[in-house]
Design a protein around this motif. Structure first.
Motif, mmCIF file in Angstrom:
data_model
loop_
_atom_site.group_PDB
_atom_site.id
_atom_site.type_symbol
_atom_site.label_atom_id
_atom_site.label_comp_id
_atom_site.label_asym_id
_atom_site.label_seq_id
_atom_site.Cartn_x
_atom_site.Cartn_y
_atom_site.Cartn_z
ATOM 1 N N PHE A 211 0.827 -1.207 0.000
ATOM 2 C CA PHE A 211 0.000 0.000 0.000
ATOM 3 C C PHE A 211 0.866 1.264 0.000
ATOM 4 O O PHE A 211 0.511 2.282 -0.604
ATOM 5 C CB PHE A 211 -0.922 -0.021 1.233
ATOM 6 C CG PHE A 211 -1.747 1.224 1.406
ATOM 7 C CD1 PHE A 211 -2.791 1.510 0.535
ATOM 8 C CD2 PHE A 211 -1.488 2.115 2.439
ATOM 9 C CE1 PHE A 211 -3.556 2.665 0.693
ATOM 10 C CE2 PHE A 211 -2.240 3.257 2.604
ATOM 11 C CZ PHE A 211 -3.276 3.531 1.731
ATOM 12 N N CYS A 212 2.024 1.189 0.675
ATOM 13 C CA CYS A 212 2.895 2.363 0.796
ATOM 14 C C CYS A 212 3.761 2.611 -0.439
ATOM 15 O O CYS A 212 4.197 3.747 -0.679
ATOM 16 C CB CYS A 212 3.819 2.204 2.005
ATOM 17 S SG CYS A 212 2.970 2.132 3.584
ATOM 18 N N VAL A 213 4.025 1.571 -1.211
ATOM 19 C CA VAL A 213 4.968 1.686 -2.332
ATOM 20 C C VAL A 213 4.603 2.788 -3.324
ATOM 21 O O VAL A 213 5.467 3.607 -3.697
ATOM 22 C CB VAL A 213 5.127 0.317 -3.040
ATOM 23 C CG1 VAL A 213 5.804 0.475 -4.404
ATOM 24 C CG2 VAL A 213 5.935 -0.630 -2.165
ATOM 25 N N PRO A 214 3.350 2.894 -3.815
ATOM 26 C CA PRO A 214 3.035 3.948 -4.799
ATOM 27 C C PRO A 214 3.292 5.360 -4.263
ATOM 28 O O PRO A 214 3.740 6.237 -5.014
ATOM 29 C CB PRO A 214 1.547 3.732 -5.082
ATOM 30 C CG PRO A 214 1.278 2.324 -4.707
ATOM 31 C CD PRO A 214 2.185 2.025 -3.567
ATOM 32 N N PHE A 215 3.017 5.583 -2.994
ATOM 33 C CA PHE A 215 3.213 6.913 -2.412
ATOM 34 C C PHE A 215 4.698 7.268 -2.327
ATOM 35 O O PHE A 215 5.089 8.414 -2.562
ATOM 36 C CB PHE A 215 2.573 6.971 -1.023
ATOM 37 C CG PHE A 215 1.075 6.836 -1.042
ATOM 38 C CD1 PHE A 215 0.269 7.953 -1.246
ATOM 39 C CD2 PHE A 215 0.470 5.603 -0.865
ATOM 40 C CE1 PHE A 215 -1.125 7.836 -1.263
ATOM 41 C CE2 PHE A 215 -0.912 5.479 -0.882
ATOM 42 C CZ PHE A 215 -1.708 6.593 -1.089
ATOM 43 N N ILE A 216 5.523 6.275 -1.994
ATOM 44 C CA ILE A 216 6.965 6.527 -1.917
ATOM 45 C C ILE A 216 7.544 6.785 -3.306
ATOM 46 O O ILE A 216 8.374 7.681 -3.499
ATOM 47 C CB ILE A 216 7.673 5.337 -1.236
ATOM 48 C CG1 ILE A 216 7.331 5.326 0.258
ATOM 49 C CG2 ILE A 216 9.179 5.388 -1.437
ATOM 50 C CD1 ILE A 216 7.967 4.220 1.047
ATOM 51 N N TYR A 341 -0.942 9.527 7.073
ATOM 52 C CA TYR A 341 -1.863 8.401 7.267
ATOM 53 C C TYR A 341 -1.342 7.141 6.581
ATOM 54 O O TYR A 341 -1.585 6.020 7.033
ATOM 55 C CB TYR A 341 -3.268 8.760 6.749
ATOM 56 C CG TYR A 341 -3.381 8.854 5.250
ATOM 57 C CD1 TYR A 341 -3.756 7.755 4.486
ATOM 58 C CD2 TYR A 341 -3.114 10.052 4.596
ATOM 59 C CE1 TYR A 341 -3.856 7.840 3.112
ATOM 60 C CE2 TYR A 341 -3.208 10.151 3.219
ATOM 61 C CZ TYR A 341 -3.576 9.038 2.474
ATOM 62 O OH TYR A 341 -3.674 9.135 1.106
ATOM 63 N N VAL A 342 -0.609 7.317 5.489
ATOM 64 C CA VAL A 342 -0.025 6.163 4.801
ATOM 65 C C VAL A 342 1.111 5.565 5.640
ATOM 66 O O VAL A 342 1.259 4.350 5.740
ATOM 67 C CB VAL A 342 0.498 6.566 3.404
ATOM 68 C CG1 VAL A 342 1.208 5.383 2.730
ATOM 69 C CG2 VAL A 342 -0.647 7.057 2.539
ATOM 70 N N SER A 343 1.907 6.435 6.248
ATOM 71 C CA SER A 343 3.025 5.948 7.063
ATOM 72 C C SER A 343 2.520 5.132 8.252
ATOM 73 O O SER A 343 3.194 4.203 8.707
ATOM 74 C CB SER A 343 3.891 7.109 7.547
ATOM 75 O OG SER A 343 3.217 7.890 8.500
#
Length: 560
Positions: A211-216, A341-343
């Motif tokens: 879930f976090c990969v696209p944001f990073i 919120y993603v973190s």
């Protein structure tokens, strides 16, 4: 500065609460599983300690697959992969853990499932105890115990460092809390608690990190990772490079992880907890397939961190590598390259990855201490209740020692590699000999091999833990600090040399004995199994024995 600190602390409180919620979920799952363990104890026709150690040998296939994968894909794996790929002196070519761990499980399925399950063993030390007797097992068990405690330290250090980085609390406090949670639910339910919490942890890890990969990847501070793979932007290309002179060390490191893992009791616990050989092999193959998939998010995040201009992030300058914080690059990236919120989701996933292995390592060491050391050596008449008590005390003590070590270093990769190193150099030869060369070896060869491997590994040294590198090897490079950089594949050479010595010394002792040149040693001591294991009683047998003893005691009192 004061305002920023206040905001940072205010922002981190929700994160701390989210980690707390995760811990409660895991603890709740462990408590539920402990009740299932008690129900299985009542249904089990065997001895009660087997329920705690190998789950009564009836784990569901999906649970066995999840717990196998979660055991290997733990804190050292997730944080270590990101650390190695982000480190400009290493890079992707040195991040071989996903492939090595998959190789490890495939090797286990092909060569070790059948021999370990053939006699309904409970721990890896059982065949050693059956073949060599108690004294040699006490010696061989030492490196296995050290490796498990180092593994616990690695995992707790990963979790403590993660929580301290993101939540701005003391690393020691974070390690202590994490250790307490893992110890409590492992104490409550044994393998059932470990296995069912692994299912929850693996699902959270798989969903949370992806879930976090696209944001990073879309962070404005990060360059395109495909460009940074081959081009030097903010640091050396993250693809890394492998020089011809480094080939021996590279192969040595891969084999270290691929073969070292076959000596962990945690692997055998999962193999022995399944009802059939076929399910055990499927568990290994499925776990091998999951290892690279679960490692991909960590590698991608490491690549993104290597492609980031940290001066443009809330982290600032100098970069994590320049500050010596490469070991914590994954939580740092989650905190500074993701929306808040993603973190939070990423932190829960990361905590899941870390916690999924610490319980396995604790139960692994405790099972062998309770069964092979206490039951078979210290007190052979120990009841099942006493064995389970010793297992629980051992879980507590091993957890405490691991937590203490975890507070001593920030590099997760260090403990992970040293743990595997101990097993690869000292235990792999013993495992190969006991399962495949058993007719050629005896306790004299095993003892000689153990001493030789310890001596050789000690002479080679390990600067990471302050062990001096005394023995010169081919292709050594002397570094600026005076330490030798080893290019020779010394671990593999030690492993092969030890295996050969175990066989040669065993055969030599037999030869001397047969010709009467070595007195006081019988054929039984050199060539045949010695069977020093204490008989294992079922609950019914134990109850009958106690009733007979009580009846006999009553008769004696009556006569008096």
């Amino acid at each position: 500065m004061d305002i920023n600190s206040t905001v940072k602390m205010a922002v981190n409180w929700p994160g701390l609460a989210s980690i707390g919620v995760f811990y409660l979920i895991v603890l709740g799952t462990g408590i539920w599983a402990s009740r299932k363990s008690k129900r299985e104890e009542k249904k089990c026709t065997g001895n009660r300690s087997e329920v705690a150690m190998v789950g009564g040998r009836n784990l569901n296939i999906w649970v066995s697959i999840f717990t196998m994968a979660a055991t290997w894909v733990g804190g050292g794996y997730i944080l270590g992969c990101a650390e190695v790929l982000y480190d400009p002196t290493k890079g992707l070519v040195w991040a071989f853990a996903p492939i090595a761990c998959a190789m490890n499980l495939v090797i286990g399925a092909l060569f070790l499932v059948k021999p370990i399950r053939s006699k309904n063993y409970v721990t890896l030390m059982d065949p050693f105890q059956e073949k060599y007797g108690n004294t040699i097992v006490a010696i061989i068990f030492i490196p296995a115990l050290i490796a498990d405690i180092l593994w616990v330290a690695c995992i707790l250090g990963a979790l403590g460092g993660t929580v301290s980085v993101v939540m701005d609390i003391s690393s020691k406090l974070a390690v202590s809390i994490s250790a307490a949670v893992a110890i409590i639910y492992t104490l409550l339910g044994g393998l059932y608690s470990v296995a069912y919490t692994d299912v929850i942890q693996l699902l959270l890890m798989l969903l949370g990190l992806w879930f976090c990969v696209p944001f990073i990847l879309t962070s404005p501070s990060s360059a395109n990772i495909t460009v940074a793979a081959l081009t030097e932007l903010h640091q050396a290309p993250w693809i890394g490079k492998l020089e011809l002179e480094d080939t021996g060390r590279w192969i040595d490191d891969i084999l270290l992880l691929a073969l070292g893992g076959i000596c962990y009791q945690a692997f055998y616990q999962r193999v022995l907890s399944t009802p059939t050989d076929t399910q055990a092999k499927i568990t290994c193959y499925a776990g091998a397939a999951l290892c690279p998939i679960l490692g991909m998010p960590s590698l991608i995040i490491g690549a993104a961190a290597a492609s980031t201009n940290w001066n443009q992030t809330s982290y600032g300058s100098p970069s994590p590598y320049e500050q010596g914080r490469s070991g914590m690059i994954l939580p740092i990236a989650l905190q500074h390259l993701c929306p808040f919120y993603v973190s939070l989701v990423g932190m829960g996933a990361l905590a899941a990855a870390v916690m999924s292995s610490v319980d396995s390592a604790l139960l692994s060491a405790a099972s062998q201490l309770g069964r092979n050391i206490f039951k078979n050596i210290v007190y052979k008449k120990a009841s099942e209740k006493m064995i389970i008590t010793v297992v629980k005390v051992s879980i507590f003590l091993c957890g405490g020692m691991g937590a203490g070590l975890a507070m001593m270093t920030s590099s997760v990769h260090l403990f992970w590699i040293v743990s595997a190193d101990v097993l690869y150099s000292m235990m792999v030869p013993q495992v190969i000999c006991i399962f495949y060369l058993s007719h050629l070896v005896n306790k004299y060869g095993a003892c000689t091999g153990c001493v030789l491997s310890l001596l050789l590994r000690g002479l080679v040294g390990e600067p990471l833990i302050g062990l001096p590198d005394v023995l010169p090897l081919p292709w050594d490079k002397i570094q600026e600090d005076g330490h030798r950089y080893r290019l020779f594949p010394f671990r593999t050479v030690i492993m092969l040399t030890t295996t050969a010595i175990i066989v040669l010394v065993s055969r030599f002792v037999v030869w001397l004995s047969e010709r009467g040149l070595l007195r006081g040693i019988s054929d039984a001591e050199t060539d045949k199994d010695v069977h020093h294991m204490a008989p294992v009683e079922t609950d019914v047998e134990e109850k009958d024995r106690l009733n007979k003893e009580q009846s006999h005691l009553s008769e004696e009192v009556g006569r008096c």
